[in-house]
Design a protein around this motif. Structure first.
Motif, mmCIF file in Angstrom:
data_model
loop_
_atom_site.group_PDB
_atom_site.id
_atom_site.type_symbol
_atom_site.label_atom_id
_atom_site.label_comp_id
_atom_site.label_asym_id
_atom_site.label_seq_id
_atom_site.Cartn_x
_atom_site.Cartn_y
_atom_site.Cartn_z
ATOM 1 N N THR A 19 -37.403 29.961 -50.215
ATOM 2 C CA THR A 19 -36.597 29.188 -49.384
ATOM 3 C C THR A 19 -36.677 27.518 -49.758
ATOM 4 O OG1 THR A 19 -36.962 30.285 -47.659
ATOM 5 C CG2 THR A 19 -35.957 28.225 -47.253
ATOM 6 N N ILE A 20 -37.581 27.104 -50.201
ATOM 7 C CA ILE A 20 -37.873 25.682 -50.594
ATOM 8 C C ILE A 20 -37.217 25.455 -52.135
ATOM 9 C CG2 ILE A 20 -39.469 24.056 -51.179
ATOM 10 C CD1 ILE A 20 -41.125 24.805 -48.949
ATOM 11 N N VAL A 21 -37.427 26.411 -52.962
ATOM 12 C CA VAL A 21 -36.998 26.175 -54.264
ATOM 13 C C VAL A 21 -35.638 26.405 -54.467
ATOM 14 C CG1 VAL A 21 -39.383 26.905 -55.282
ATOM 15 C CG2 VAL A 21 -37.419 28.576 -54.878
ATOM 16 N N MET A 22 -35.063 26.831 -53.485
ATOM 17 C CA MET A 22 -33.435 27.222 -53.660
ATOM 18 C C MET A 22 -32.931 25.944 -53.181
ATOM 19 S SD MET A 22 -32.935 29.910 -54.934
ATOM 20 C CE MET A 22 -30.990 29.809 -54.844
ATOM 21 N N MET A 23 -33.559 24.803 -52.609
ATOM 22 C CA MET A 23 -33.025 23.701 -52.366
ATOM 23 C C MET A 23 -33.632 22.627 -53.284
ATOM 24 S SD MET A 23 -33.329 23.915 -48.094
ATOM 25 C CE MET A 23 -34.910 24.325 -48.091
ATOM 26 N N SER A 24 -32.655 21.522 -53.601
ATOM 27 C CA SER A 24 -33.168 20.689 -54.582
ATOM 28 C C SER A 24 -33.870 19.427 -53.858
ATOM 29 C CB SER A 24 -32.012 20.049 -55.247
ATOM 30 O OG SER A 24 -30.943 19.409 -54.662
ATOM 31 N N ALA A 25 -34.825 18.922 -54.644
ATOM 32 C CA ALA A 25 -35.517 17.939 -54.191
ATOM 33 C C ALA A 25 -34.981 16.674 -54.427
ATOM 34 C CB ALA A 25 -37.101 17.887 -54.376
ATOM 35 N N THR A 26 -34.661 15.677 -53.407
ATOM 36 C CA THR A 26 -33.736 14.468 -53.844
ATOM 37 C C THR A 26 -34.569 13.143 -53.508
ATOM 38 O OG1 THR A 26 -32.814 14.598 -51.637
ATOM 39 C CG2 THR A 26 -31.661 15.679 -53.645
ATOM 40 N N THR A 27 -35.619 13.382 -52.858
ATOM 41 C CA THR A 27 -36.492 12.144 -52.573
ATOM 42 C C THR A 27 -38.026 12.241 -53.005
ATOM 43 O OG1 THR A 27 -37.152 12.923 -50.475
ATOM 44 C CG2 THR A 27 -35.102 11.916 -50.739
ATOM 45 N N PRO A 28 -38.734 11.491 -53.208
ATOM 46 C CA PRO A 28 -40.318 11.348 -53.713
ATOM 47 C C PRO A 28 -41.021 11.894 -52.553
ATOM 48 C CG PRO A 28 -39.584 9.164 -53.954
ATOM 49 C CD PRO A 28 -38.306 9.827 -53.068
ATOM 50 N N THR A 220 -45.154 27.545 -42.869
ATOM 51 C CA THR A 220 -44.135 27.262 -41.727
ATOM 52 C C THR A 220 -43.657 25.853 -41.513
ATOM 53 O OG1 THR A 220 -44.580 29.491 -40.433
ATOM 54 C CG2 THR A 220 -43.401 27.573 -39.392
ATOM 55 N N ILE A 221 -44.846 24.931 -41.674
ATOM 56 C CA ILE A 221 -44.467 23.633 -41.430
ATOM 57 C C ILE A 221 -44.034 23.008 -42.527
ATOM 58 C CG2 ILE A 221 -45.924 21.347 -41.287
ATOM 59 C CD1 ILE A 221 -47.838 22.883 -39.382
ATOM 60 N N ALA A 222 -44.320 23.343 -43.947
ATOM 61 C CA ALA A 222 -43.890 22.928 -45.050
ATOM 62 C C ALA A 222 -42.348 23.188 -45.066
ATOM 63 C CB ALA A 222 -44.506 23.682 -46.301
ATOM 64 N N THR A 223 -41.954 24.244 -44.846
ATOM 65 C CA THR A 223 -40.495 24.761 -44.759
ATOM 66 C C THR A 223 -39.476 24.063 -43.804
ATOM 67 O OG1 THR A 223 -41.102 26.900 -45.466
ATOM 68 C CG2 THR A 223 -38.964 26.571 -45.005
ATOM 69 N N THR A 224 -40.221 23.948 -42.552
ATOM 70 C CA THR A 224 -39.405 23.213 -41.541
ATOM 71 C C THR A 224 -39.355 21.742 -42.004
ATOM 72 O OG1 THR A 224 -40.401 24.939 -39.932
ATOM 73 C CG2 THR A 224 -39.505 22.483 -39.240
ATOM 74 N N ILE A 225 -40.494 21.245 -42.473
ATOM 75 C CA ILE A 225 -40.425 19.572 -42.705
ATOM 76 C C ILE A 225 -39.257 19.374 -43.877
ATOM 77 C CG2 ILE A 225 -41.569 17.805 -43.976
ATOM 78 C CD1 ILE A 225 -43.939 18.630 -42.211
ATOM 79 N N PHE A 226 -39.393 20.496 -44.965
ATOM 80 C CA PHE A 226 -38.604 20.229 -46.144
ATOM 81 C C PHE A 226 -37.120 20.500 -45.630
ATOM 82 C CE2 PHE A 226 -36.111 21.278 -50.016
ATOM 83 C CZ PHE A 226 -37.017 20.600 -51.237
ATOM 84 N N VAL A 227 -36.461 21.398 -44.703
ATOM 85 C CA VAL A 227 -35.387 21.385 -44.518
ATOM 86 C C VAL A 227 -34.801 20.368 -43.586
ATOM 87 C CG1 VAL A 227 -33.848 23.021 -42.925
ATOM 88 C CG2 VAL A 227 -35.564 24.128 -44.584
ATOM 89 N N PHE A 228 -35.548 20.050 -42.709
ATOM 90 C CA PHE A 228 -35.162 18.920 -41.745
ATOM 91 C C PHE A 228 -35.221 17.608 -42.482
ATOM 92 C CE2 PHE A 228 -35.954 21.949 -38.210
ATOM 93 C CZ PHE A 228 -35.166 21.615 -37.358
ATOM 94 N N HIS A 229 -35.978 17.299 -43.313
ATOM 95 C CA HIS A 229 -36.090 16.043 -44.217
ATOM 96 C C HIS A 229 -35.022 15.887 -45.096
ATOM 97 C CE1 HIS A 229 -37.120 12.762 -46.895
ATOM 98 N NE2 HIS A 229 -37.792 12.438 -45.994
ATOM 99 N N LYS A 230 -34.384 17.246 -45.439
ATOM 100 C CA LYS A 230 -33.155 17.221 -46.501
ATOM 101 C C LYS A 230 -31.895 17.097 -45.818
ATOM 102 C CE LYS A 230 -31.308 19.799 -50.284
ATOM 103 N NZ LYS A 230 -31.312 18.550 -51.230
#
Length: 234
Positions: A19-28, A220-230
């Motif tokens: 789930t995380i790798v399918m979304m691009s990272a745009t911030t540090p 779960t926390i890592a995925t949630t943080i990534f999605v909400f932060h993005k």
């Protein structure tokens, strides 16, 4: 010390990382999250004493990240540089999921995997297909290694300059091996009663331990943080 994880935890790890790798990272910050979820399966490989695999994955990922950021920030042009940065970008994007899947396949026994899928009430069609895939690729790797050693004994190698014979004498036996392996795995599945109407029993008793729970919470926390932060960060 080896860390024995429940197969359900490993499956959840794959789903979270994918789930995380399918979304691009745009911030540090997002890049930091991606880096952390990449380090976890590498550490688990080290815990399983698979040092060579862990070192190769770590070196490849770090090199790809360095090249990707170095040349993108420098604004380098040219076909070769564009190809190199693009290739490294693909590695950086999907390597976390690949490392996690590699760890799961290499450290999960088929009987444990089948028991876990049965406990999650996954349909037999999906369970059997995934179980065959998990056995198929490692077996193909072993067959290719045997074919490669046999060709070396006969003096047929890429270094000898006979590329056509190298391809012919390695690929054709490998293709036939793939067909035979598929038939053997299908026969083994029928022999074990997979796909039958009667519910199968299992000698494997699965139980979540404290490390499984911690990894469940962490991913779960890592995925949630990534999605909400993005997507929901103001």
């Amino acid at each position: 010390m080896s860390i024995k994880l429940d197969p359900r935890t490993k499956i959840y790890m794959i789903l979270s990382v994918s789930t995380i790798v399918m979304m691009s990272a745009t911030t540090p910050f997002l890049w930091a999250v991606r880096l952390i979820i990449t380090i976890v399966p590498i550490l688990l490989l080290i815990a399983e004493k698979r040092y060579a695999s862990a070192l190769r994955f770590f070196a490849l990922y770090v090199t790809a990240v360095f090249i990707n950021f170095r040349f993108l920030s420098a604004g380098s042009t040219g076909f070769f540089m564009a190809f190199l940065t693009g290739y490294c970008g693909i590695i950086v994007q999907f390597m976390p999921a690949f490392i996690t899947a590699w760890y799961v396949v290499r450290t999960t026994k088929i009987d444990e995997f089948m028991s876990a899928m049965q406990k999650m009430h996954i349909p037999d069609g999906i369970t059997i297909s995934l179980a065959v895939i998990m056995r198929f690729f490692p077996t193909i790797k072993e067959e290719y290694g045997a074919i490669r050693d046999a060709m070396r004994m006969r003096g047929i190698s890429l270094a000898g300059g006979d590329v056509i014979k190298m391809v012919e004498f390695r690929m054709i036996p490998l293709i036939f091996a793939c067909v035979n392996i598929g038939d053997e795995l299908s026969a083994a599945a029928i022999t074990r009663g997979l796909g039958g109407k009667v519910k199968r029993s299992s000698v494997v008793e699965l139980k979540l331990n404290i490390i499984d729970i911690l990894l469940f919470v962490f991913f779960t926390i890592a995925t949630t943080i990534f999605v909400f932060h993005k997507y929901f960060r103001l």
